[in-house]
Design a protein around this motif. Structure first.
Motif, PDB file in Angstrom:
ATOM      1  N   GLU A   1       1.254  -1.633   2.638  1.00  0.00           N
ATOM      2  CA  GLU A   1       2.295  -2.608   2.315  1.00  0.00           C
ATOM      3  C   GLU A   1       3.004  -2.238   1.005  1.00  0.00           C
ATOM      4  O   GLU A   1       4.241  -2.238   0.930  1.00  0.00           O
TER       5      GLU A   1
ATOM      6  N   ARG B   1       3.237   0.657  -0.410  1.00  0.00           N
ATOM      7  CA  ARG B   1       4.016   1.899  -0.304  1.00  0.00           C
ATOM      8  C   ARG B   1       5.293   1.710   0.512  1.00  0.00           C
ATOM      9  O   ARG B   1       6.302   2.341   0.231  1.00  0.00           O
ATOM     10  N   VAL B   2       5.232   0.858   1.523  1.00  0.00           N
ATOM     11  CA  VAL B   2       6.451   0.565   2.286  1.00  0.00           C
ATOM     12  C   VAL B   2       7.466  -0.085   1.350  1.00  0.00           C
ATOM     13  O   VAL B   2       8.641   0.298   1.316  1.00  0.00           O
ATOM     14  N   GLU B   3       6.965  -1.042   0.566  1.00  0.00           N
ATOM     15  CA  GLU B   3       7.805  -1.746  -0.409  1.00  0.00           C
ATOM     16  C   GLU B   3       8.455  -0.766  -1.391  1.00  0.00           C
ATOM     17  O   GLU B   3       9.651  -0.811  -1.651  1.00  0.00           O
TER      18      GLU B   3
ATOM     19  N   GLY C   1       8.727   2.463  -1.084  1.00  0.00           N
ATOM     20  CA  GLY C   1       9.340   3.648  -0.468  1.00  0.00           C
ATOM     21  C   GLY C   1       8.612   4.944  -0.783  1.00  0.00           C
ATOM     22  O   GLY C   1       9.233   6.004  -0.896  1.00  0.00           O
TER      23      GLY C   1
ATOM     24  N   LEU D   1       5.852   6.185   0.991  1.00  0.00           N
ATOM     25  CA  LEU D   1       4.955   6.585   2.092  1.00  0.00           C
ATOM     26  C   LEU D   1       4.794   8.096   2.205  1.00  0.00           C
ATOM     27  O   LEU D   1       3.719   8.606   2.500  1.00  0.00           O
TER      28      LEU D   1
ATOM     29  N   SER E   1       7.297   8.465   8.556  1.00  0.00           N
ATOM     30  CA  SER E   1       7.454   7.350   7.604  1.00  0.00           C
ATOM     31  C   SER E   1       8.533   6.388   8.100  1.00  0.00           C
ATOM     32  O   SER E   1       8.422   5.171   7.920  1.00  0.00           O
TER      33      SER E   1
ATOM     34  N   GLU F   1       7.851   2.459   8.530  1.00  0.00           N
ATOM     35  CA  GLU F   1       8.662   1.457   7.815  1.00  0.00           C
ATOM     36  C   GLU F   1       9.309   0.465   8.777  1.00  0.00           C
ATOM     37  O   GLU F   1       9.289  -0.749   8.535  1.00  0.00           O
ATOM     38  N   GLU F   2       9.848   0.979   9.863  1.00  0.00           N
ATOM     39  CA  GLU F   2      10.472   0.070  10.835  1.00  0.00           C
ATOM     40  C   GLU F   2       9.450  -0.894  11.430  1.00  0.00           C
ATOM     41  O   GLU F   2       9.711  -2.098  11.557  1.00  0.00           O
TER      42      GLU F   2
ATOM     43  N   ARG G   1       8.483  -3.540   9.010  1.00  0.00           N
ATOM     44  CA  ARG G   1       9.519  -4.576   8.860  1.00  0.00           C
ATOM     45  C   ARG G   1       9.602  -5.496  10.074  1.00  0.00           C
ATOM     46  O   ARG G   1      10.437  -6.387  10.137  1.00  0.00           O
TER      47      ARG G   1
END
Ligand SMILES: [Zn+2]
Ligand SMILES: [Zn+2]
Length: 351
Positions: free
Chosen positions: A54, A56-58, A60, A62, A73, A77-78, A81
């Protein structure tokens, strides 16, 4: 077996999205390198856990994780979300349909597979991923048949390694519950003189033995016939794998059929209660139609196998089913339509 996996919809877990992409690529014969990116990304995500994912997604970040690249990645990410990853969506649209047209009812009636590989020999995925995908596809049982020691290019298993693998198979069976069984097996090389490339004591511990010729495929007909007859009459052997050794298409090029007296070999299969494999791999399509017809006339049993080297390739049995149905093979003579108990009793008459 389920004819088709239901397409994934949003929301989807990132690892599920990656697994499904790998599955779809594998069943549609994408190159190993392309698939590995997605399989490795699943591994990488399992190691970091949900919280770090979470964060790392936030942030960016990854792609700083070893095993996650640009395309993987984006998928993660998709999915994180709450969207259906675009790459997954396009794969599902383009290549999620049936692999073969014809044989769908037979495919639905299959319950197992007598020939598949894990990363212990030359497969691309660990045993548990093969099993998980097999269960998702509706298998009730599968036989794990990694290669035997002589096949060094395929990292064939010595007695020591196969012994270790059997303990892992036991552990997997304890974990999966009653509805599925992973049987202990091997794809054992048939040596030049018809002997098998594994000790008899080791073979005696296995639930099912698939035996195949992988070397000296150009032997003259008489010694090749003698070699194959000896193997299929061996009481340890249950399935004769890809009997002609031919390759009809694909990246490994073409290879003609081995020369042997097919009638003599199939009559020996009948006598030795050894099933003739219908190998579903599109580059093999082995045996050819006329030999399936001959084995049918002689009264042999058949085993429709995937010879999967990756989870998605388990689905290739659809090709074998198309051929078996077209050639009129009765379902009850196909051991892979049998339930686990019947299969086991057939393969182990003295136990
Ligand atoms: Zn083989
Ligand atoms: Zn194989």
């Amino acid at each position: 077996m389920v004819a088709l996996l239901t397409p994934l919809e949003a929301p989807v877990e990132p690892t599920e999205a990656l697994r499904r992409i790998a599955f779809l690529l594998e069943r549609n014969r994408a190159g190993t390198y392309r698939v590995e990116a997605f399989r490795n990304a699943v591994k990488a995500l399992k190691e970091i856990g949900d919280d770090e994912l979470e964060e790392r997604v936030e942030a960016g970040t990854l792609q700083e994780i070893h095993g996650i690249g640009k395309s993987t990645s984006a998928v993660v990410e998709e999915a994180a979300r709450g969207e259906l990853p675009a790459y997954l969506e396009s794969l599902q649209d383009k290549s999620g349909g049936p692999l073969a047209s014809g044989g769908e009812d037979l495919y639905a009636a299959l319950r197992g597979d007598c020939h598949l590989h894990s990363d212990w020999s030359d497969g691309g995925s660990p045993i548990d991923e093969m099993v998980l995908t097999g269960i998702e596809l509706g298998h009730e049982w599968m036989v794990l048949t990694d290669h035997s020691p002589q096949l060094r290019v395929a990292n064939g298993l010595t007695v020591e390694r196969l012994t270790k693998q059997l303990a892992i198979v036991d552990a997997i069976n304890r974990g999966v519950g009653e509805a599925f069984r992973l049987f202990k097996g091997i794809e054992v090389d048939i040596l030049d003189d018809g002997a098998l490339d594994q000790t008899d004591a080791m073979l005696a511990q296995l639930d099912l033995v698939t035996a195949s010729v992988h070397s000296k495929l150009r032997m003259n007909s008489a010694p090749m016939t003698k070699r194959m007859v000896a193997a299929v009459l061996n009481p340890r052997v249950n399935v004769l794998g890809h009997c002609t050794g031919r390759l009809v298409e694909g990246s490994r090029g073409k290879r003609p059929q081995s020369d042997f007296d097919a009638r003599a070999v199939f009559e020996a299969c009948l006598e030795g209660d050894t099933a003739v494999e219908i190998n579903s791999r599109p580059e093999r399509q082995d045996p050819p139609d006329e030999l399936i017809e001959l084995a049918l006339e002689i009264g042999c049993l058949f085993s429709i196998d995937s010879d999967a080297h990756a989870p998605g390739q388990l689905d290739m049995k659809a090709y074998g089913c198309e051929r078996a149905e077209r050639l009129g093979v009765p379902w009850d003579r196909i051991v892979t339509t049998w339930d686990a108990d019947r299969l086991h009793a057939w393969a182990n008459p003295s136990r």
